[in-house]
Design a protein around this motif. Structure first.
Motif, PDB file in Angstrom:
ATOM      1  N   TYR A 248       0.830  -1.208   0.000  1.00  0.00           N
ATOM      2  CA  TYR A 248       0.000   0.000   0.000  1.00  0.00           C
ATOM      3  C   TYR A 248       0.856   1.246   0.000  1.00  0.00           C
ATOM      4  CZ  TYR A 248      -3.051   3.706   1.710  1.00  0.00           C
ATOM      5  OH  TYR A 248      -3.724   4.890   1.861  1.00  0.00           O
ATOM      6  N   LYS A 249       0.508   2.218  -0.841  1.00  0.00           N
ATOM      7  CA  LYS A 249       1.139   3.534  -0.870  1.00  0.00           C
ATOM      8  C   LYS A 249       0.047   4.565  -1.139  1.00  0.00           C
ATOM      9  CE  LYS A 249       4.335   6.513  -3.409  1.00  0.00           C
ATOM     10  NZ  LYS A 249       5.246   6.633  -4.576  1.00  0.00           N
ATOM     11  N   ARG A 250      -0.031   5.556  -0.266  1.00  0.00           N
ATOM     12  CA  ARG A 250      -1.043   6.598  -0.449  1.00  0.00           C
ATOM     13  C   ARG A 250      -0.544   7.610  -1.474  1.00  0.00           C
ATOM     14  NH1 ARG A 250      -3.837  10.743   3.992  1.00  0.00           N
ATOM     15  NH2 ARG A 250      -5.099  11.850   2.425  1.00  0.00           N
ATOM     16  N   VAL A 281      -9.008   5.851 -10.562  1.00  0.00           N
ATOM     17  CA  VAL A 281      -7.537   5.901 -10.628  1.00  0.00           C
ATOM     18  C   VAL A 281      -7.090   6.364 -12.018  1.00  0.00           C
ATOM     19  CG1 VAL A 281      -5.417   4.538 -10.471  1.00  0.00           C
ATOM     20  CG2 VAL A 281      -7.289   4.127  -8.854  1.00  0.00           C
ATOM     21  N   ASP A 282      -7.683   5.806 -13.062  1.00  0.00           N
ATOM     22  CA  ASP A 282      -7.312   6.171 -14.443  1.00  0.00           C
ATOM     23  C   ASP A 282      -7.563   7.653 -14.710  1.00  0.00           C
ATOM     24  OD1 ASP A 282      -6.392   3.684 -15.161  1.00  0.00           O
ATOM     25  OD2 ASP A 282      -8.315   3.003 -15.980  1.00  0.00           O
ATOM     26  N   ASN A 283      -8.625   8.208 -14.143  1.00  0.00           N
ATOM     27  CA  ASN A 283      -8.929   9.620 -14.378  1.00  0.00           C
ATOM     28  C   ASN A 283      -7.833  10.528 -13.822  1.00  0.00           C
ATOM     29  OD1 ASN A 283     -11.313   9.258 -15.767  1.00  0.00           O
ATOM     30  ND2 ASN A 283     -12.604   9.347 -13.939  1.00  0.00           N
ATOM     31  N   SER A 567       4.097   9.856 -10.366  1.00  0.00           N
ATOM     32  CA  SER A 567       4.430   9.359 -11.709  1.00  0.00           C
ATOM     33  C   SER A 567       3.310   8.430 -12.174  1.00  0.00           C
ATOM     34  CB  SER A 567       5.755   8.600 -11.683  1.00  0.00           C
ATOM     35  OG  SER A 567       5.634   7.422 -10.888  1.00  0.00           O
ATOM     36  N   LEU A 568       3.304   8.169 -13.477  1.00  0.00           N
ATOM     37  CA  LEU A 568       2.295   7.252 -14.013  1.00  0.00           C
ATOM     38  C   LEU A 568       2.466   5.861 -13.455  1.00  0.00           C
ATOM     39  CD1 LEU A 568       2.205   8.418 -17.751  1.00  0.00           C
ATOM     40  CD2 LEU A 568       0.551   8.911 -15.942  1.00  0.00           C
ATOM     41  N   GLU A 569       3.680   5.506 -13.101  1.00  0.00           N
ATOM     42  CA  GLU A 569       3.947   4.180 -12.524  1.00  0.00           C
ATOM     43  C   GLU A 569       3.244   4.031 -11.184  1.00  0.00           C
ATOM     44  OE1 GLU A 569       7.717   1.305 -11.266  1.00  0.00           O
ATOM     45  OE2 GLU A 569       8.075   3.333 -12.018  1.00  0.00           O
ATOM     46  N   ASP A 570       3.172   5.144 -10.432  1.00  0.00           N
ATOM     47  CA  ASP A 570       2.464   5.096  -9.144  1.00  0.00           C
ATOM     48  C   ASP A 570       1.006   4.670  -9.332  1.00  0.00           C
ATOM     49  OD1 ASP A 570       4.655   5.909  -7.625  1.00  0.00           O
ATOM     50  OD2 ASP A 570       4.225   8.043  -7.959  1.00  0.00           O
ATOM     51  N   ASN A 573       0.751   0.929 -10.204  1.00  0.00           N
ATOM     52  CA  ASN A 573       0.909   0.149  -8.959  1.00  0.00           C
ATOM     53  C   ASN A 573      -0.371   0.202  -8.116  1.00  0.00           C
ATOM     54  OD1 ASN A 573       3.539  -0.521  -9.643  1.00  0.00           O
ATOM     55  ND2 ASN A 573       4.441   1.213  -8.505  1.00  0.00           N
ATOM     56  N   LYS A 574      -1.038   1.382  -8.140  1.00  0.00           N
ATOM     57  CA  LYS A 574      -2.278   1.501  -7.360  1.00  0.00           C
ATOM     58  C   LYS A 574      -3.352   0.552  -7.908  1.00  0.00           C
ATOM     59  CE  LYS A 574      -3.200   3.799  -4.491  1.00  0.00           C
ATOM     60  NZ  LYS A 574      -3.285   3.547  -3.015  1.00  0.00           N
ATOM     61  N   LYS A 575      -3.441   0.418  -9.233  1.00  0.00           N
ATOM     62  CA  LYS A 575      -4.421  -0.504  -9.822  1.00  0.00           C
ATOM     63  C   LYS A 575      -4.088  -1.946  -9.483  1.00  0.00           C
ATOM     64  CE  LYS A 575      -4.319   1.209 -14.083  1.00  0.00           C
ATOM     65  NZ  LYS A 575      -4.720   1.378 -15.516  1.00  0.00           N
ATOM     66  N   SER A 576      -2.800  -2.255  -9.449  1.00  0.00           N
ATOM     67  CA  SER A 576      -2.399  -3.615  -9.045  1.00  0.00           C
ATOM     68  C   SER A 576      -2.786  -3.878  -7.601  1.00  0.00           C
ATOM     69  CB  SER A 576      -0.881  -3.782  -9.222  1.00  0.00           C
ATOM     70  OG  SER A 576      -0.517  -3.651 -10.578  1.00  0.00           O
ATOM     71  N   TYR A 577      -2.609  -2.871  -6.755  1.00  0.00           N
ATOM     72  CA  TYR A 577      -2.984  -3.010  -5.343  1.00  0.00           C
ATOM     73  C   TYR A 577      -4.485  -3.253  -5.204  1.00  0.00           C
ATOM     74  CZ  TYR A 577      -3.694  -1.850  -0.430  1.00  0.00           C
ATOM     75  OH  TYR A 577      -4.064  -1.886   0.892  1.00  0.00           O
ATOM     76  N   LEU A 578      -5.285  -2.497  -5.989  1.00  0.00           N
ATOM     77  CA  LEU A 578      -6.734  -2.685  -5.943  1.00  0.00           C
ATOM     78  C   LEU A 578      -7.123  -4.096  -6.383  1.00  0.00           C
ATOM     79  CD1 LEU A 578      -7.945   0.725  -7.435  1.00  0.00           C
ATOM     80  CD2 LEU A 578      -8.118  -0.018  -5.056  1.00  0.00           C
TER      81      LEU A 578
END
Length: 772
Positions: A248-250, A281-283, A567-570, A573-578
């Motif tokens: 998890y990363k906020r 997240v995509d938005n 960054s876009l990578e963040d 990673n957030k979508k992977s976490y979801l």
């Protein structure tokens, strides 16, 4: 248990009877003889009320006649109180045991005070009729109040319930014979064979079955189990490999964390809810990826916000240049008002101006000489006579008018301002007017002439001060625009926002005008030019970022620039976490669903097992009831067949009827064994009355625990042969009973008593005509 007979009856103040006494102890048959309307049925009503505390036929008829919800509760008269309405209503009896060794005295009493109360007088209200046990038959000591259960202590269990089955047959009726269906008919007499308690147990077990269906094995439980199993199958196919889970990363820093950025974002396995989080997240990622477009959107939005303040723009362009001079303009306006006030004072007529008015002049324009002249004038006025004062005022008025005429009228004006008569020329007119003024002067005294001279000096002083005031006014008006000041005054509350708007407009090379234009049309043209400039400053937009980008940024970040720290990578990673969180939620839900399925399966299985035991017990009791019912048919079937054959001799050639119980749940009358039809359906009313009599006598013979039998007019629907059969049935089968019957035909009563006498049985006729 001892069997009882009715030895005596005494009725006081009941219906038609003021007082009636009957001694019955030595008689096996008592006949109440007399025409209709002489109280035969009232005797039976009195006995029923005495023993049961109510008159059932009245209750039934009241319920059928009066519409539901329309029953009255208050009546002026009580239906059962003798029409004279004097004294307590008392029905008393002496009961004697069959062996003659025991005696019981009872009385049913309604007090006068209760009978007179309207609330107690509803026809189906018997609450005021209390039961008392007496010391002797003639006692009026109504102190030993007892409950109706005392009667059953002496006369047998269920006596009150069985009274209309075993002891009393109403006129032409048998309530249970005419029940709505054969099943209800059977229920009406099942307590005679002690199956009523078993039937209650059957109903109890049925209610238990319904409760088990509701709580354990019903459709809602099986449907729920099916739903859970479907969910279990769906979750099993949706689970993915969760070996590589993301940490998890906020990403947001707003006070309220967006749902997609919380540590536990998944609250349901619903795919639509998960897709909503991914879209969120995509938005945000799209906004970061298209930063240039974001800048264009922000710039255009700033212009749109500015354009929404058109009235403020108009104010800024029109008077914005003068906002900081507003206070100076206020001082000038105040001084200008004071000057105008001083000028108004100086325009006062010389003979009318007062010292107190001079005090209102500004210090720069006060004159000691003027004050002295006004003081001298006022002193002279005190010395002048009143007639001269009047002439002096007239003189001053004439002089003022002539002066105004000379200054304001042209040479072509030839009409006199006094009388409006035309003259040859303006000059000759003025000379004539001056001559009138001189004539007036000749007629005033010395003091008046001095006053006139002083007023001339006062006017000269006032004119001098007025010239100074007008000069000061011109200086004030040199750099002052009253219309500008008034507009500034109206918008002064918006000065702060106006200064802000001026700064915003400057970014687009739009500045306030340094010259004030009061014309509304010109001010509107300034506004329109600014609007056109702002519209031209907008830049073209594309649809690469969401339309609600502003609310997304405000709900995600404290400052707009905070998005640049990511960054876009963040976001990938957030979508992977979801996705990992959704997979874990489904796994947990799968385990929980398995436990719920297992628990519900055990619950349903336990319910089925319990239900099976209950059904087995119920069927065992139902089989017992069926056996008891068949035994009852055996107990009374033969007697009923004989009795019905005797009483309906002209029906199916003198053969009796049969009783049928089916599977033990019904009680039917049939003409032949195993018939499906109830015999009542094909019988006349007279035959049904005879059938009711046969059934009543059968039940009394088998189940009655007391010796008295009450039958109201048993032969009214019988022909002669059936009357003879009934008489033989009474004296042969019921010679151990005390039978009380009523009849309105004297010949039939004589015939029945004759038969009893031939059989050596005692009988007692009671003539109701003599009783009344």
């Amino acid at each position: 248990m001892k069997k009882w007979k009715i030895a005596k009856i005494k009725i006081e103040n009941f219906k038609p009877f003021k007082e009636a006494y009957f001694d019955l102890k030595s008689s096996a048959l008592i006949t109440l003889d007399g025409p209709n309307g002489f109280g035969k049925t009232s005797i039976f009503d009195a006995v029923e009320l005495l023993f049961t505390g109510k008159i059932q036929r009245v209750i039934a008829r009241n319920n059928s006649i009066i519409a539901k919800g329309k029953k009255k509760t208050h009546f002026e008269e009580n239906l059962y109180w003798n029409k004279q309405k004097q004294g307590n209503l008392v029905i008393r009896t002496e009961l004697i045991s069959e062996d003659g060794n025991d005696t019981l005295y009872l009385a049913r009493v309604a007090l006068t005070s209760d009978l007179s109360y309207e609330k107690n007088n509803a026809p189906d209200n018997f609450s005021i009729f209390k039961l008392y046990q007496l010391e002797n038959f003639d006692s009026d000591n109504f102190n030993n109040l007892v409950s109706d259960s005392l009667i059953e202590d002496f006369l047998g269990r269920n006596f009150l319930k069985n009274f209309s089955l075993l002891n009393y047959l109403e006129q032409g009726e048998n309530r249970y014979l005419h029940s709505t269906n054969a099943n209800e008919r059977k229920k009406g007499i099942e307590h005679l064979i002690n199956t009523d308690k078993l039937s209650e147990q059957i109903q109890f077990f049925k209610s238990l079955e319904s409760q088990i269906n509701e709580d354990y094995v019903g459709k809602k439980h099986t449907d729920r189990l099916g739903e859970l199993k479907t969910t279990l199958n769906d979750l099993s196919t949706q689970l993915a490999d969760s070996s590589d889970s993301s940490s998890y990363k906020r990403l947001s820093n707003s006070t309220k964390i967006p749902n997609w950025d919380t540590q536990d974002p998944i609250t349901t396995s619903d795919q639509a809810a998960f897709d909503k989080l991914i879209i969120d997240v995509d938005n945000v990622a799209k906004i970061l990826a298209n930063r240039d477009e974001l800048i264009i959107r922000q710039s255009n939005n700033k212009i749109v916000d500015l354009l929404n303040k058109k009235e403020d723009i108009k104010i800024a362009l029109t008077v914005g240049f003068f906002v900081d001079k507003y206070e100076d303009y206020g001082v000038v306006n105040k001084n200008l008002n004071q000057v105008n006030k001083n000028i108004a004072i100086c325009e006062t007529a010389a003979d009318k101006i007062l010292k107190r008015e001079l005090e209102q002049l500004s210090e720069d324009f006060k004159s000691e000489e003027l004050e002295e002249l006004i003081g001298e004038r006022d002193k002279k006025k005190l010395l002048s006579d009143s007639e001269s004062q009047k002439r002096l005022k007239l003189l001053q008025a004439q002089k003022d008018l002539l002066e105004q005429f000379h200054e304001n009228c042209s040479n072509d004006e030839l009409n006199c301002p006094f009388c409006n008569i035309p003259w040859e020329s303006k000059r000759t007119l003025e000379e004539a007017a001056q001559k009138v003024i001189d004539d007036v002067k000749e007629n005033i005294d010395v003091f008046a002439k001095e006053i006139e001279e002083i007023n001339t000096s006062i006017k000269l002083c006032l004119d001098t001060i007025k010239i100074k005031l007008n000069t000061a006014k011109e200086l004030l008006l040199f750099d002052f625009n009253l219309a500008l000041y008034e507009q500034l005054k109206r918008v002064s509350v918006k000065f702060d926002s106006t200064r802000s708007i001026i700064k915003e407009l400057a970014e687009y090379q739009l500045f306030p005008h340094s010259t004030f234009e009061s014309s509304e049309a010109i001010q509107n043209s300034f506004l329109q030019k600014a609007i056109d400039t702002l519209e031209q400053a907008k830049q073209p937009e594309s649809d690469v970022i969401p339309p609600n980008w502003a609310s997304i940024i405000s709900s995600t970040f404290i400052n707009e620039s905070d998005i640049d720290k990511l960054s876009l990578e963040d976001f990938e990673n957030k979508k992977s976490y979801l996705s990992d969180q959704l997979n874990q939620f489904k796994h947990d839900e799968l385990q929980q669903t398995k436990l719920e399925v297992e628990k519900l399966e055990k619950k349903i299985a336990a319910g089925e097992k319990l239900k099976k035991k209950i059904v087995t017990s119920r069927k065992t009791i139902e089989a017992t009831v069926e056996q008891y019912t068949k035994r009852m048919i055996g107990d009374i079937g033969l007697l009923f067949h004989i009795y019905s054959g005797r009483l309906i001799q002209n029906y199916q050639r003198g053969l009796g009827l049969f009783l049928a119980s089916g599977d033990g749940k019904v009680l039917k009358f049939s003409t032949v064994e195993h018939s499906e039809h109830d015999a009542i359906l094909s019988m006349s009313s007279g035959q049904i009355a005879a059938l009711g009599m046969a059934f009543f006598l059968t039940l009394n013979k088998v189940y009655a625990s007391n010796s008295f039998v009450l039958i109201d007019d048993p032969v009214q629907s019988m022909d002669e042969i059936n009357v003879a059969s009934l008489c033989d049935l009474f004296r042969v089968e019921f010679n151990d009973r005390q039978i009380l019957i009523s009849n309105h035909e004297e010949s039939i009563s004589n015939f029945i008593r004759y038969k009893y006498k031939r059989a050596g049985l005692t009988q007692l006729p009671i003539n109701m005509l003599e009783t009344n």
